[in-house]
Design an enzyme around this catalytic site. Structure first.
Site, PDB file in Angstrom:
ATOM      1  N   ASP A   1      -6.484  -6.406   4.602  1.00 27.70           N
ATOM      2  CA  ASP A   1      -5.833  -5.091   4.546  1.00 27.70           C
ATOM      3  C   ASP A   1      -5.874  -4.465   5.931  1.00 27.70           C
ATOM      4  OD1 ASP A   1      -4.935  -2.536   3.913  1.00 27.70           O
ATOM      5  OD2 ASP A   1      -6.688  -2.007   2.697  1.00 27.70           O
TER       6      ASP A   1
ATOM      7  N   SER B   1       0.842  -1.199   0.000  1.00 28.40           N
ATOM      8  CA  SER B   1       0.000   0.000   0.000  1.00 28.40           C
ATOM      9  C   SER B   1       0.873   1.243   0.000  1.00 28.40           C
ATOM     10  CB  SER B   1      -0.899   0.022   1.241  1.00 28.40           C
ATOM     11  OG  SER B   1      -1.467   1.310   1.380  1.00 28.40           O
TER      12      SER B   1
ATOM     13  N   MET C   1      -9.119   8.034  -0.317  1.00 28.25           N
ATOM     14  CA  MET C   1      -9.960   8.417   0.840  1.00 28.25           C
ATOM     15  C   MET C   1     -10.519   9.818   0.613  1.00 28.25           C
ATOM     16  SD  MET C   1      -7.604   7.185   4.000  1.00 28.25           S
ATOM     17  CE  MET C   1      -6.622   5.688   3.938  1.00 28.25           C
TER      18      MET C   1
ATOM     19  N   HIS D   1      -1.264  -1.316  -4.134  1.00 26.28           N
ATOM     20  CA  HIS D   1      -2.548  -0.994  -3.506  1.00 26.28           C
ATOM     21  C   HIS D   1      -2.637   0.516  -3.318  1.00 26.28           C
ATOM     22  CE1 HIS D   1      -6.006  -2.021  -0.903  1.00 26.28           C
ATOM     23  NE2 HIS D   1      -5.592  -1.049  -0.103  1.00 26.28           N
TER      24      HIS D   1
ATOM     25  N   ASP E   1      -4.841   3.586  -1.966  1.00 28.19           N
ATOM     26  CA  ASP E   1      -5.932   3.928  -1.045  1.00 28.19           C
ATOM     27  C   ASP E   1      -6.483   5.314  -1.352  1.00 28.19           C
ATOM     28  OD1 ASP E   1      -6.100   1.665   0.821  1.00 28.19           O
ATOM     29  OD2 ASP E   1      -4.058   2.216   1.377  1.00 28.19           O
TER      30      ASP E   1
ATOM     31  N   HIS F   1      -8.341   0.853  -3.845  1.00 26.66           N
ATOM     32  CA  HIS F   1      -9.247   0.652  -2.710  1.00 26.66           C
ATOM     33  C   HIS F   1      -9.930   1.981  -2.420  1.00 26.66           C
ATOM     34  CE1 HIS F   1      -9.528  -0.245   1.931  1.00 26.66           C
ATOM     35  NE2 HIS F   1     -10.715  -0.207   1.359  1.00 26.66           N
TER      36      HIS F   1
ATOM     37  N   MET G   1     -11.521  -6.023   5.715  1.00 27.85           N
ATOM     38  CA  MET G   1     -10.631  -5.086   6.420  1.00 27.85           C
ATOM     39  C   MET G   1     -10.261  -5.668   7.782  1.00 27.85           C
ATOM     40  SD  MET G   1      -9.953  -2.517   4.484  1.00 27.85           S
ATOM     41  CE  MET G   1      -9.060  -1.558   5.724  1.00 27.85           C
TER      42      MET G   1
ATOM     43  N   MET H   1     -12.129   4.217  -0.383  1.00 29.05           N
ATOM     44  CA  MET H   1     -12.792   4.478   0.897  1.00 29.05           C
ATOM     45  C   MET H   1     -13.516   5.809   0.759  1.00 29.05           C
ATOM     46  SD  MET H   1      -9.657   3.104   3.209  1.00 29.05           S
ATOM     47  CE  MET H   1      -8.588   3.221   1.786  1.00 29.05           C
TER      48      MET H   1
END
Ligand code: DX5
Ligand code: ZN
Length: 232
Positions: free
Chosen positions: A184, A19, A46, A42, A44, A75, A146, A77
């Site tokens: 994760d 990540s 957000m 990965h 992320d 991913h 998660m 979020m």
């Protein structure tokens, strides 16, 4: 385009996805070059609404896609994934995972992502049940369990999420599903075996990889540990 529906050529059924949340954001090109032995990177995303933290959006991910030596595992979020998830598939991300808690029509969104050419993933927070996914497993390429509350790197692995993962893995096996089971949060050399033993095959690791002196060695060590513990 490389990486679409990539399965590592059948070399291994264990995937290690570092990540970049734990990477140096202003040296992203060099950071990506350090993890070229990974299966995916990965990414992320957000939005400071779904989680109390903010990272980056499509413009940055497009540059990562252009620069990364390995395919992207995005991913999301974010709230309203219907509005944004297809953009990440269009950019060329090999895999796009949205949160079950945020999606109005998860199956419809997964079908949209697949139609664009990405693997479709759905993620669940530690407190979210997975039973509702059992009947629609075929609609997804990946389920992300998660193992911390989403939002921040460097948190401690939550072993209480393992029964849910075990149940998912048992169900997937019983119906012959090829869905990838991803974990994760807090994954490192001391925790990866627990998750692999519970049935995970796809492992996100942020601080355990980018916090290491040699990320490639950390990836190799995680791969070995997971391979030893993974239930076939
Ligand atoms: C947390 C993110 C994770 C995070 C993991 O919300 O989804 O991908 O980067 O970081 P570590 O491996 O440090 O727990
Ligand atoms: Zn993540």
């Amino acid at each position: 385009m490389t990486g679409r529906r990539r399965d590592n050529g059948g070399v291994s059924d264990i995937r290690i996805n570092p990540s970049i949340l734990a990477a140096d954001f202003v040296n992203m090109q060099a950071e990506l070059a350090r993890i070229d032995s990974a299966d995916f990177v990965h990414v992320d995303v957000m939005d400071n609404h779904f989680v109390p933290n903010l990272t980056f959006g499509p413009q940055m991910v497009e540059r990562i896609q252009a620069t990364s030596p390995v395919p992207l595992d995005v991913h999301l979020m974010i709230d309203e994934p219907e509005r944004w998830a297809p953009t990440y598939a269009e950019i060329g991300a090999a895999s796009v995972t949205f949160h079950l808690e945020a999606a109005a029509e998860p199956v419809t969104l997964a079908r949209t992502l697949r139609s664009i050419g990405a693997r479709a993933g759905v993620a669940v927070k530690p407190g979210t049940a997975v039973d509702g996914l059992f009947d629609v497993l075929d609609e997804f390429d990946q389920i992300l369990v998660m193992t911390v509350e989403p939002g921040f790197g460097g948190q401690s692995f939550m072993p209480e999420t393992m029964p849910k993962l075990r149940a998912l893995a048992a169900h997937a096996r019983s119906v012959g599903s090829g869905v990838w089971l991803q974990v994760d949060g807090g994954i490192g050399e001391s925790t990866i075996a627990q998750a692999a033993d519970a049935g995970a095959d796809t492992f996100v690791a942020g601080s355990a990889v980018f916090g290491a002196d040699r990320p490639d060695a950390a990836i190799a060590a995680l791969r070995t540990r997971a391979g030893q513990a993974h239930r076939h």
